[in-house]
Design an enzyme around this catalytic site. Sequence first.
Site, PDB file in Angstrom:
ATOM      1  N   SER A  58       0.856  -1.187   0.000  1.00 35.31           N
ATOM      2  CA  SER A  58       0.000   0.000   0.000  1.00 35.31           C
ATOM      3  C   SER A  58       0.889   1.232   0.000  1.00 35.31           C
ATOM      4  O   SER A  58       2.045   1.174   0.463  1.00 35.31           O
ATOM      5  CB  SER A  58      -0.865   0.013   1.268  1.00 35.31           C
ATOM      6  OG  SER A  58      -1.539   1.247   1.406  1.00 35.31           O
TER       7      SER A  58
ATOM      8  N   TYR B   1      -2.205  -1.045  10.283  1.00 39.57           N
ATOM      9  CA  TYR B   1      -2.274  -1.353   8.848  1.00 39.57           C
ATOM     10  C   TYR B   1      -0.924  -1.052   8.183  1.00 39.57           C
ATOM     11  O   TYR B   1      -0.377  -1.885   7.444  1.00 39.57           O
ATOM     12  CB  TYR B   1      -3.387  -0.510   8.213  1.00 39.57           C
ATOM     13  CG  TYR B   1      -3.575  -0.725   6.730  1.00 39.57           C
ATOM     14  CD1 TYR B   1      -4.188  -1.872   6.250  1.00 39.57           C
ATOM     15  CD2 TYR B   1      -3.155   0.237   5.806  1.00 39.57           C
ATOM     16  CE1 TYR B   1      -4.376  -2.072   4.880  1.00 39.57           C
ATOM     17  CE2 TYR B   1      -3.339   0.052   4.444  1.00 39.57           C
ATOM     18  CZ  TYR B   1      -3.959  -1.106   3.985  1.00 39.57           C
ATOM     19  OH  TYR B   1      -4.139  -1.293   2.629  1.00 39.57           O
TER      20      TYR B   1
HETATM   21  N1  LIG Z   1      -8.604  -0.012  -1.790  1.00 36.85           N
HETATM   22  C1  LIG Z   1      -7.542   0.695  -1.478  1.00 36.85           C
HETATM   23  O1  LIG Z   1      -7.571   1.934  -1.421  1.00 36.85           O
HETATM   24  C2  LIG Z   1      -6.236  -0.004  -1.178  1.00 36.85           C
HETATM   25  C3  LIG Z   1      -5.082   0.790  -1.074  1.00 36.85           C
HETATM   26  C4  LIG Z   1      -3.881   0.181  -0.800  1.00 36.85           C
HETATM   27  C5  LIG Z   1      -3.802  -1.183  -0.647  1.00 36.85           C
HETATM   28  N2  LIG Z   1      -4.936  -1.935  -0.740  1.00 36.85           N
HETATM   29  C6  LIG Z   1      -4.790  -3.371  -0.542  1.00 36.85           C
HETATM   30  O2  LIG Z   1      -5.339  -4.063  -1.638  1.00 36.85           O
HETATM   31  C7  LIG Z   1      -5.790  -5.350  -1.215  1.00 36.85           C
HETATM   32  C8  LIG Z   1      -7.220  -5.559  -1.689  1.00 36.85           C
HETATM   33  O3  LIG Z   1      -8.017  -4.579  -1.063  1.00 36.85           O
HETATM   34  P1  LIG Z   1      -9.407  -4.087  -1.672  1.00 36.85           P
HETATM   35  O4  LIG Z   1      -9.398  -2.638  -1.621  1.00 36.85           O
HETATM   36  O5  LIG Z   1      -9.689  -4.799  -2.927  1.00 36.85           O
HETATM   37  O6  LIG Z   1     -10.377  -4.578  -0.500  1.00 36.85           O
HETATM   38  P2  LIG Z   1     -11.774  -5.348  -0.528  1.00 36.85           P
HETATM   39  O7  LIG Z   1     -12.298  -5.229   0.854  1.00 36.85           O
HETATM   40  O8  LIG Z   1     -12.609  -4.897  -1.660  1.00 36.85           O
HETATM   41  O9  LIG Z   1     -11.322  -6.860  -0.815  1.00 36.85           O
HETATM   42  C9  LIG Z   1     -10.579  -7.598   0.116  1.00 36.85           C
HETATM   43  C10 LIG Z   1     -10.925  -9.067  -0.053  1.00 36.85           C
HETATM   44  O10 LIG Z   1     -10.138  -9.832   0.881  1.00 36.85           O
HETATM   45  C11 LIG Z   1     -10.966 -10.852   1.416  1.00 36.85           C
HETATM   46  N3  LIG Z   1     -10.453 -11.331   2.700  1.00 36.85           N
HETATM   47  C12 LIG Z   1     -10.545 -10.736   3.916  1.00 36.85           C
HETATM   48  N4  LIG Z   1      -9.989 -11.517   4.856  1.00 36.85           N
HETATM   49  C13 LIG Z   1      -9.520 -12.625   4.220  1.00 36.85           C
HETATM   50  C14 LIG Z   1      -8.848 -13.800   4.646  1.00 36.85           C
HETATM   51  N5  LIG Z   1      -8.533 -14.005   5.940  1.00 36.85           N
HETATM   52  N6  LIG Z   1      -8.495 -14.729   3.721  1.00 36.85           N
HETATM   53  C15 LIG Z   1      -8.823 -14.554   2.420  1.00 36.85           C
HETATM   54  N7  LIG Z   1      -9.480 -13.474   1.960  1.00 36.85           N
HETATM   55  C16 LIG Z   1      -9.819 -12.519   2.849  1.00 36.85           C
HETATM   56  C17 LIG Z   1     -12.339 -10.202   1.542  1.00 36.85           C
HETATM   57  O11 LIG Z   1     -13.377 -11.161   1.664  1.00 36.85           O
HETATM   58  C18 LIG Z   1     -12.401  -9.394   0.253  1.00 36.85           C
HETATM   59  O12 LIG Z   1     -12.968 -10.142  -0.803  1.00 36.85           O
HETATM   60  C19 LIG Z   1      -5.643  -5.368   0.305  1.00 36.85           C
HETATM   61  O13 LIG Z   1      -4.447  -6.054   0.638  1.00 36.85           O
HETATM   62  C20 LIG Z   1      -5.532  -3.910   0.665  1.00 36.85           C
HETATM   63  O14 LIG Z   1      -4.827  -3.702   1.856  1.00 36.85           O
HETATM   64  C21 LIG Z   1      -6.152  -1.389  -1.008  1.00 36.85           C
END
Ligand SMILES: NC(=O)c1ccc[n+]([C@@H]2O[C@H](COP(=O)([O-])OP(=O)(O)OC[C@H]3O[C@@H](n4cnc5c(N)ncnc54)[C@H](O)[C@@H]3O)[C@@H](O)[C@H]2O)c1
Length: 268
Positions: free
Chosen positions: A145, A158
């Site tokens: 991130s 986080y």
């Molecule tokens: N959206 C943002 O702004 C952003 C920014 C930086 C990094 N990220 C990172 O990107 C990745 C995806 O995030 P996103 O925004 O798509 O979030 P999201 O909430 O849309 O998707 C996350 C997914 O992870 C799954 N999940 C949660 N716990 C789990 C577990 N124990 N085992 C397997 N699956 C599990 C959830 O069911 C969900 O489908 C994450 O690692 C997040 O930290 C997101």
Amino acid sequence: MTGARETAARDLEGAGVLITGAAKGIGAATAAAFAARGAVVYPTDVDADRGRAAAAEYGAAERFKVLDVRDEEGWGRVVAEMEADGHPLQVMVNSAGAAIRASLADTPLDGFRRMVDLNLVGTFLGVRTAARHMVAGGAVVNISSLRGVVATAELGAYGASKFGVRALTRVAAIELAHKGIRVNDVCPGSIDTEITAVPDFDHVDVESYVRTIPMQRRGAPEEVAEVILFLAEPRSSYITGVDLLVDGGTGAGVTTPTKNNLDKNTEN
Ligand SMILES: NC(=O)c1ccc[n+]([C@@H]2O[C@H](COP(=O)([O-])OP(=O)(O)OC[C@H]3O[C@@H](n4cnc5c(N)ncnc54)[C@H](O)[C@@H]3O)[C@@H](O)[C@H]2O)c1
């Protein structure tokens, strides 16, 4: 040129691709993007209903697997199933994750442990699985991130987990290079998904935040997916151990506040 042929990065057509957190957000968009390139995608998530429904949209519902990334044995099961199907692990995308938002003073111990367990230990188990089972010419893409690059108030737990993901990426890149396996991570800025649709984030002033992004908008999951694809394809065959920021310019630096520069940024 020693070993160049043996370690050449492989094309995605027919590749066995394991994606965690594929039920929604960045993981779902990434799974669809790989499927569109002809890869044999194995989407995984803890959310079976949504995971299967998302996978059905790109024809992979029958390959969806329930995988909690914290479950050490679960990883072995999924990889064994891929091998039995004739699609050994060639690409892994570690997208499962969640966020909590609180000052360090207000962060409960179980919340901190949850972040480390899910975001960091979950990624470690994925990377270790790749180290043991991935075919030569394969690629791992971890999702860190921007908050794993730039320390951010109220994102201590986080951020610590995401700084850790970058360390894992580098170590794995060094250790696995001789097997022809590349390991990189992407560092998304603010991407429009449900990850922040939790009460912890209710007090964030999203409009003001967006005005601090040089591109003046949040990113789409598909824009992150394209970068993940690039890091898994032969096009990036000489890149390993890097962080690729996908953040609309936020990580490039800061704007010195003046009386009118933030307003000016929004005029277009
Ligand atoms: N959206 C943002 O702004 C952003 C920014 C930086 C990094 N990220 C990172 O990107 C990745 C995806 O995030 P996103 O925004 O798509 O979030 P999201 O909430 O849309 O998707 C996350 C997914 O992870 C799954 N999940 C949660 N716990 C789990 C577990 N124990 N085992 C397997 N699956 C599990 C959830 O069911 C969900 O489908 C994450 O690692 C997040 O930290 C997101």
